[in-house]
Write a protein that holds these residues in place. Structure first.
Motif: not given
Length: 395
Positions: A292-304
């Protein structure tokens, strides 16, 4: 008819000593005269109890203090280094152990991670953590005064683990095992109960009577302080809200039900929504945060998504208990940056408006340490016998 109680001299002596010690603990530095004023005990009684406490190494003199007329008084302080308490939080993929002094200052901590959930493997890891904390402790009057173990599961009032579904444990007497090895008082408690007690004792919940602590790791546990007291339920099994249903046709949970909250709002959601496997990484949360810190959209979406589902569960809790404060703790606090906004948005939108007027929701200032701190507090309070509660029967 009013009951009449008869107190023998030994009982009165100990009650007075406890009162004097509690006063010094809460108000030090304090003089003998001020203790007498605070407790309404006569000066002779205070003097004799202080003499005993000095001899026992639980307090010490420092002075002189400020004069209120006449000689400057000798001040008394609580000896927080008279002994040490060990608090342990057993998670599904980690063990966090801390050693504190007798007022909860963390003197040392040890963390170990694992992905083998067999009881024998975790038992060895647990002993290693406790051994390290004991061996590195400095010399003190009382040494290690007790060990507190927080576990993610149902614990009865005798300290036996009846069920810890995410660990695969049933009917485990970890208390007896620890006591046999270390020969000191042992307390075992649900980790969420320990977490809310840690927040109430040391954290932002100190001044409030109704606090909900939501422990989010691989599972979800909820600790409740209601009307100023830790609420355990009839048999000690309250707070299993990680297993309330949020998806009627949802995934099957390890507890046997479907659609449990923790499947969607805890670290378990990291494995179900990605290619990460618990066998591939000891710590998938850290791996996902790095993405997520590298901007991975899948990771960010998972946290959302986790944040949104946290908000759904919090809405149910808020509408049920009308608390003054809700605190989110444990390992998920490391992902607060991506979780907080969707969680707060969902809660604000869904919780009844009149429930929100005096409500405060935030992440724990202790991050993942609330439960270990709570276990340490249970343990050193049990030693000091200042706050009388049912744990005094567990030594």
């Amino acid at each position: 008819m009013t009951k009449k109680y008869t107190w023998n001299q030994y009982t009165i002596k100990n009650v007075n000593k406890s009162l004097v010690l509690e006063t010094i603990l809460n108000q030090s530095p304090i003089s003998r005269a001020d203790i007498a004023n605070e407790t309404q005990l006569n000066k002779g009684t205070v003097s004799s109890q202080v003499t005993e406490l000095l001899g026992e190494g639980l307090i010490y003199e420092k002075g002189p203090g400020e004069s209120k007329g006449g000689r400057r008084p000798v001040m008394l302080l609580f000896n927080e280094k008279a002994g040490y308490s060990i608090g342990v939080d057993i998670g599904v993929n980690y063990i966090l152990g801390i050693r504190t002094d007798l007022v909860g200052n963390i003197c040392e901590e040890v963390t170990t991670y694992f992905n083998d959930l067999s009881f024998e493997y975790i038992r060895v890891k647990l002993f290693q953590v406790i051994d390290q904390l004991i061996q590195s402790a400095p010399q003190s009057e009382y040494g290690i005064v007790g060990i507190g173990i927080g576990v993610p599961g149902a614990v009865n009032k005798e300290g036996k683990i009846l069920l810890a579904p995410n660990l695969g444990w049933e009917n485990i007497d970890i208390k007896g095992m620890i006591h046999q090895r270390y020969e000191c008082p042992v307390i075992v408690e649900n980790e969420a109960n320990a977490g809310v007690y840690g927040e109430k004792t040391f954290g932002s919940g100190r001044w409030e009577k109704d606090i909900i602590y939501v422990s989010v790791g691989v599972g979800i546990g909820v600790g409740l302080i209601l009307n100023g007291e830790l609420y355990r339920g009839t048999d000690g099994f309250s707070g299993e809200l990680g297993h309330m249903t949020v998806e009627g046709r949802g995934h099957r949970c390890r507890c046997g039900n479907q659609g449990c909250w923790e499947l969607y709002a805890s670290e378990q959601a990291l494995t179900s929504s990605s290619q990460i496997s618990w066998k591939d990484y000891v710590d998938p949360l850290t791996n996902m945060i790095e993405k997520a810190e590298k901007g991975d959209e899948d990771a960010i979406d998972t946290f959302h998504s986790i944040g949104t589902y946290l908000g759904i569960g919090l809405t149910n809790i808020i509408n049920s208990f009308n608390p003054e404060r809700v605190i989110i703790g444990n390992r998920i606090t490391a992902a607060q940056r991506w979780i907080e906004q969707p969680m707060m948005g969902k809660t604000k939108h869904n919780a009844l408006w009149f429930q929100q007027d005096s409500l405060k929701i935030h992440f724990s200032e202790f991050n993942s340490h609330s439960s270990a701190l709570g276990m340490a507090a249970f343990t050193f309070e049990n030693f000091l016998k200042v706050n009388i509660h049912e744990y005094t029967s567990l030594v």
